[in-house]
Design an enzyme around this catalytic site. Structure first.
Site, PDB file in Angstrom:
ATOM      1  N   LYS A 121       1.056  -1.292  -0.055  1.00 37.30           N
ATOM      2  CA  LYS A 121       0.049  -0.069  -0.153  1.00 37.30           C
ATOM      3  C   LYS A 121       1.115   1.280  -0.136  1.00 37.30           C
ATOM      4  CE  LYS A 121      -4.406  -1.390   1.847  1.00 37.30           C
ATOM      5  NZ  LYS A 121      -5.430  -1.302   2.914  1.00 37.30           N
ATOM      6  N   LYS A 204      -5.942 -10.623  -6.906  1.00 37.66           N
ATOM      7  CA  LYS A 204      -7.357 -10.885  -6.432  1.00 37.66           C
ATOM      8  C   LYS A 204      -8.233  -9.777  -6.440  1.00 37.66           C
ATOM      9  CE  LYS A 204      -6.178  -8.531  -2.105  1.00 37.66           C
ATOM     10  NZ  LYS A 204      -6.115  -8.424  -0.670  1.00 37.66           N
ATOM     11  N   LYS A 207     -11.161  -3.919  -3.705  1.00 35.85           N
ATOM     12  CA  LYS A 207     -11.922  -2.820  -4.032  1.00 35.85           C
ATOM     13  C   LYS A 207     -10.948  -1.821  -4.458  1.00 35.85           C
ATOM     14  CE  LYS A 207     -11.796  -2.845   1.123  1.00 35.85           C
ATOM     15  NZ  LYS A 207     -12.999  -3.702   2.137  1.00 35.85           N
TER      16      LYS A 207
HETATM   17  P1  TYM Z   1     -10.997  -6.652   4.096  1.00 38.11           P
HETATM   18  O1  TYM Z   1     -12.036  -5.501   4.320  1.00 38.11           O
HETATM   19  O2  TYM Z   1      -9.841  -6.350   2.885  1.00 38.11           O
HETATM   20  O3  TYM Z   1     -11.592  -7.903   3.529  1.00 38.11           O
HETATM   21  C1  TYM Z   1     -12.756  -8.454   4.513  1.00 38.11           C
HETATM   22  C2  TYM Z   1     -12.581 -10.269   4.243  1.00 38.11           C
HETATM   23  O4  TYM Z   1     -12.686 -10.571   2.596  1.00 38.11           O
HETATM   24  C3  TYM Z   1     -11.627 -11.378   2.372  1.00 38.11           C
HETATM   25  N1  TYM Z   1     -11.329 -11.203   1.063  1.00 38.11           N
HETATM   26  C4  TYM Z   1     -11.203 -12.098  -0.061  1.00 38.11           C
HETATM   27  N2  TYM Z   1     -11.611 -13.482   0.178  1.00 38.11           N
HETATM   28  C5  TYM Z   1     -11.315 -13.985  -1.109  1.00 38.11           C
HETATM   29  N3  TYM Z   1     -10.915 -13.485  -2.324  1.00 38.11           N
HETATM   30  C6  TYM Z   1     -10.788 -12.422  -2.399  1.00 38.11           C
HETATM   31  N4  TYM Z   1     -10.660 -11.602  -3.582  1.00 38.11           N
HETATM   32  C7  TYM Z   1     -11.114 -11.440  -1.253  1.00 38.11           C
HETATM   33  N5  TYM Z   1     -10.931 -10.099  -0.798  1.00 38.11           N
HETATM   34  C8  TYM Z   1     -11.114  -9.911   0.454  1.00 38.11           C
HETATM   35  C9  TYM Z   1     -10.542 -10.855   3.314  1.00 38.11           C
HETATM   36  O5  TYM Z   1      -9.589 -12.176   3.468  1.00 38.11           O
HETATM   37  C10 TYM Z   1     -11.221 -10.817   4.662  1.00 38.11           C
HETATM   38  O6  TYM Z   1     -11.418 -11.892   5.340  1.00 38.11           O
HETATM   39  N6  TYM Z   1      -7.307  -6.451   7.760  1.00 38.11           N
HETATM   40  C11 TYM Z   1      -8.640  -6.761   7.148  1.00 38.11           C
HETATM   41  C12 TYM Z   1     -10.036  -6.267   8.028  1.00 38.11           C
HETATM   42  C13 TYM Z   1      -9.659  -6.717   9.663  1.00 38.11           C
HETATM   43  C14 TYM Z   1      -9.979  -8.025  10.307  1.00 38.11           C
HETATM   44  C15 TYM Z   1      -9.714  -7.912  11.530  1.00 38.11           C
HETATM   45  C16 TYM Z   1     -10.294  -9.453   9.709  1.00 38.11           C
HETATM   46  C17 TYM Z   1      -9.293  -5.980  10.655  1.00 38.11           C
HETATM   47  N7  TYM Z   1      -9.401  -6.726  11.687  1.00 38.11           N
HETATM   48  C18 TYM Z   1      -9.706  -8.909  12.404  1.00 38.11           C
HETATM   49  C19 TYM Z   1     -10.308 -10.595  10.619  1.00 38.11           C
HETATM   50  C20 TYM Z   1      -9.837 -10.164  11.961  1.00 38.11           C
HETATM   51  C21 TYM Z   1      -9.265  -6.441   5.917  1.00 38.11           C
HETATM   52  O7  TYM Z   1      -8.667  -5.362   5.415  1.00 38.11           O
HETATM   53  O8  TYM Z   1     -10.130  -7.226   5.427  1.00 38.11           O
END
Ligand code: TYM
Length: 342
Positions: A121, A204, A207
């Site tokens: 990032k 992947k 967003k």
């Molecule tokens: P975030 O908001 O980017 O994504 C949320 C969840 O969606 C999954 N995901 C995907 N799975 C499969 N294929 C994809 N293309 C794909 N894009 C997103 C992510 O793996 C995630 O499970 N850092 C985390 C947010 C967070 C979090 C936490 C997660 C903050 N605290 C504690 C678990 C536990 C994030 O940015 O997810």
């Protein structure tokens, strides 16, 4: 009610998503949300909308407010049951920021520097302008998790490194200060671990996609969903078979199709044998619309009654605060902080 939430017979789980867009995408849905809804019965489930994480990059306050409610509405519309699970907003539970500070103090600078998300990032803006919050992002995520003593953290593959750090920090704290945290396991399902971009099928679905056509959103109108699937990148071979290396685009479409309908990839390969990519895309677009349209409609209904949505989030925050405060009190005591007299 707060006192009654959570059963001693069930393990806890926690997971979360950022409210950094107006819509969740198909990767979030298939990679995380579908599993979350399935796990609600067997776990005391805590699902958090991580607004503190969303300010690690510049944000617009009005958009953040809207996106936080839109994310909550989509969780519920996709099947998160606010009677069974604690659905809450991270900033409503002060212990997240408090525990993050403690964990910052037991994380090595070199250890934090190895986190690939910051490297990726910050490359976009340059490391000098990236915030310190973005650098310590994974440590706040570890705090999110460890406050709830979860056995499982259901996520997509892209979160694996963050869960590893969380496990390391939990074990380190336990070793130095005595058993305090459950050491959680990442719960990553092979088939749903990574949903790929429709335009750049090696990447992947995300967003921050370079081209919005590669990203199917839960809040997209039907005609947009259809258009995105119809313009998905394939290859010149014109044969419908699963081969992630040689045919990433077609393989991604087959994978998504299988997850949406429950039909196995090999059944789909047989069914589409001898047909062109057009047929696959048309049927897949229909399958996607039939899953997404009811979620979108329900999310809009929920968003129309903001007071009710906020009430549900307040119940979730009460449930979350009850456990988070207990864990934090234990941590403070172990560290040697004296308790404030009442
Ligand atoms: P975030 O908001 O980017 O994504 C949320 C969840 O969606 C999954 N995901 C995907 N799975 C499969 N294929 C994809 N293309 C794909 N894009 C997103 C992510 O793996 C995630 O499970 N850092 C985390 C947010 C967070 C979090 C936490 C997660 C903050 N605290 C504690 C678990 C536990 C994030 O940015 O997810």
């Amino acid at each position: 009610m707060t006192q009654n939430f959570g059963s001693a017979n069930k393990p806890n789980l926690l997971s979360g998503m950022q409210p950094s867009a107006g819509s969740l995408h198909l990767g979030n849905y298939l990679g995380a949300l579908v599993n979350w809804t399935k796990m609600q019965d067997d776990f005391n489930a805590y699902y958090v909308i991580v607004d503190l994480h969303a300010i690690t990059v510049p944000q617009d306050p009005k958009e953040l407010r809207d996106n936080t409610r839109r994310t909550a509405a989509q969780y519920i519309a996709a099947g998160i049951d606010t009677d069974k699970s604690a659905l809450f907003v991270q900033s409503h539970v002060p212990a997240h920021a408090q525990l993050a500070w403690v964990l910052n103090c037991i994380t090595g600078f070199g250890e934090a520097s190895r986190m690939t998300q910051f490297k990726d990032k910050s490359q976009k803006t340059g490391a000098d302008t990236a915030s310190v919050g973005l650098f310590t992002y994974p440590i706040l995520q570890a705090a999110d998790i460890l406050l709830y003593q979860p056995k499982a953290v259901p996520v997509g593959e892209d979160q694996r490194q963050h869960i590893e750090l969380t496990r390391d920090l939990a074990s380190r704290f336990n070793t130095r200060f005595g058993q305090t945290f459950e050491v959680p396991e990442a719960h990553i399902l092979k088939e749903t671990a990574k949903i790929y971009d429709l335009q750049y099928p090696q990447a992947k679905m995300s967003k921050s996609a370079a081209d919005p056509k590669g990203l199917v959103n839960l809040m997209d109108e039907d005609s947009i969903i259809v258009k995105k699937f119809k313009s998905a990148v394939t290859d010149t071979e014109a044969q419908i078979r699963f081969d992630r290396d040689a045919k990433p685009g077609v393989s991604n479409l087959l994978g998504i199709f299988s997850l949406l309908t429950g039909e196995s990839v090999s059944v789909l390969e047989d069914r589409f044998a001898g047909q062109g990519y057009g047929a696959l895309k048309t049927e897949l677009a229909d399958a996607a619309v039939s899953v997404i349209a009811p979620i979108r409609a329900r999310a809009h209904e929920l968003l129309a009654d903001q007071a009710e949505l906020d009430r549900l989030l307040a119940i979730g925050a009460d449930r979350a605060n009850a456990l988070a405060e207990t864990t934090l009190a234990k941590v403070y005591e172990r560290l040697g902080f004296i308790a404030a007299t009442k």
